[in-house]
Write an enzyme that holds these catalytic residues in place. Structure first.
Site, PDB file in Angstrom:
ATOM      1  N   GLY A   1      37.909  42.224  34.464  1.00  0.00           N
ATOM      2  CA  GLY A   1      39.006  41.729  33.657  1.00  0.00           C
ATOM      3  C   GLY A   1      40.263  41.565  34.497  1.00  0.00           C
ATOM      4  O   GLY A   1      40.330  42.005  35.647  1.00  0.00           O
TER       5      GLY A   1
ATOM      6  N   VAL B   1      44.740  37.650  39.053  1.00  0.00           N
ATOM      7  CA  VAL B   1      44.584  37.726  40.497  1.00  0.00           C
ATOM      8  C   VAL B   1      45.189  39.021  41.039  1.00  0.00           C
ATOM      9  O   VAL B   1      46.238  39.481  40.574  1.00  0.00           O
ATOM     10  CB  VAL B   1      45.222  36.507  41.188  1.00  0.00           C
ATOM     11  CG1 VAL B   1      46.730  36.432  40.932  1.00  0.00           C
ATOM     12  CG2 VAL B   1      44.930  36.512  42.686  1.00  0.00           C
TER      13      VAL B   1
ATOM     14  N   HIS C   1      44.165  43.029  47.624  1.00  0.00           N
ATOM     15  CA  HIS C   1      43.740  44.277  48.240  1.00  0.00           C
ATOM     16  C   HIS C   1      44.033  44.189  49.724  1.00  0.00           C
ATOM     17  O   HIS C   1      43.894  43.123  50.335  1.00  0.00           O
ATOM     18  CB  HIS C   1      42.242  44.526  48.048  1.00  0.00           C
ATOM     19  CG  HIS C   1      41.818  44.660  46.615  1.00  0.00           C
ATOM     20  ND1 HIS C   1      42.476  45.474  45.713  1.00  0.00           N
ATOM     21  CD2 HIS C   1      40.808  44.092  45.924  1.00  0.00           C
ATOM     22  CE1 HIS C   1      41.880  45.391  44.542  1.00  0.00           C
ATOM     23  NE2 HIS C   1      40.868  44.547  44.635  1.00  0.00           N
TER      24      HIS C   1
ATOM     25  N   ALA D   1      43.421  49.687  41.902  1.00  0.00           N
ATOM     26  CA  ALA D   1      43.990  49.589  43.246  1.00  0.00           C
ATOM     27  C   ALA D   1      45.365  50.239  43.211  1.00  0.00           C
ATOM     28  O   ALA D   1      46.261  49.770  42.504  1.00  0.00           O
ATOM     29  CB  ALA D   1      44.091  48.132  43.689  1.00  0.00           C
TER      30      ALA D   1
ATOM     31  N   CYS E   1      48.677  39.913  39.198  1.00  0.00           N
ATOM     32  CA  CYS E   1      48.148  40.084  37.840  1.00  0.00           C
ATOM     33  C   CYS E   1      48.742  39.070  36.866  1.00  0.00           C
ATOM     34  O   CYS E   1      48.741  39.294  35.642  1.00  0.00           O
ATOM     35  CB  CYS E   1      48.367  41.511  37.342  1.00  0.00           C
ATOM     36  SG  CYS E   1      47.595  42.759  38.384  1.00  0.00           S
TER      37      CYS E   1
END
Length: 238
Positions: free
Chosen positions: A76, A79, A82, A170, A186
């Site tokens: 879910g 974007v 990381h 994360a 996000c």
């Protein structure tokens, strides 16, 4: 009850996905119990199910020049970036198991996300960083006040298949936040991101962050943490 903990260090996103897939398959088969995989990744962008390519601000050429890969995933969320200095966790749980707050035959995915948020809020507190949830915005945020707006310190996005979770969170520990300029994190354009490095009184190491997160998982989920040396050892021992 136990929660198996596997620390993988810095590995590629592809290798992290492969490790996750092996553990998820074993959990679905009932061959192992719940597990938590912790790792770091080289710079990479991942698109969730709800992502729009428009939230990736860098061009394909720029990403290629910087060696940054782009992956579409089934988790879910929108974007996410990381990279080094960021603690990535894949909690692999069977939501039909004995979990806090479960009222029916299984814990709902949203309730599971709220538990992960609680884990990370407590972990941030270990370093003197006050963190919180923000209504209608998944993840963990610093506490704002007055003209100071809250900032996102941890992103969360999960996937559930046959009652078993994958993907996860994360947490920015010592992440180079300039790399977030490649995206609209996000899909949220009106808030900034931050890290434990910027918010804490002293810079925590990745080992310290891992230990804090593992301890918080044990407390929130009521589990005894059992360290396992590798995915091979975890799955092979099943």
């Amino acid at each position: 009850m136990f929660l198996h903990l596997v620390s993988l260090g810095r590995i590629s996103y592809t290798d992290g996905l492969r490790a996750q897939e092996r553990v998820v398959a074993a959990r679905k088969a009932g061959a192992i119990g719940d597990a938590l995989l912790l790792m770091e990744h080289p710079p990479v962008l991942t698109l969730g199910r709800n992502s729009g390519r428009g939230n990736v601000l860098a061009s394909d050429e720029e990403l290629a020049r910087r060696g940054v890969e782009l992956y579409e995933t089934n988790r879910g969320g929108d974007v996410t970036y990381h990279g080094p200095g960021q603690l990535v966790g894949y909690p692999i749980f069977d939501l039909r198991g004995d979990l806090p707050g479960k009222k029916g035959p299984h814990l709902g995915p949203v309730d599971f996300v709220r538990l992960i948020e609680e884990v990370l809020i407590r972990a941030c507190g270990e370093f003197g960083v006050m963190a919180q949830r923000v209504p209608k915005r998944t993840g963990v945020w610093t506490v704002g006040g007055g003209s100071v707006l809250e900032k996102k310190i941890a992103a969360i996005g999960v996937h559930v298949s046959q009652g078993v979770t994958s993907h996860g969170f994360a947490l920015n520990v010592t992440t180079d936040l300039r790399d977030f300029q490649w995206i609209v994190p996000c899909g949220i354009s009106d808030r900034e991101v931050t890290s434990l490095e910027l918010e804490a009184d002293r810079v925590p190491s990745m080992d310290e962050a891992e230990n804090a997160v593992a301890k918080s998982f044990g407390r929130v989920f009521g589990r005894q943490m059992v360290a396992v040396g590798s995915v091979d050892e975890l799955v092979g021992a099943s």
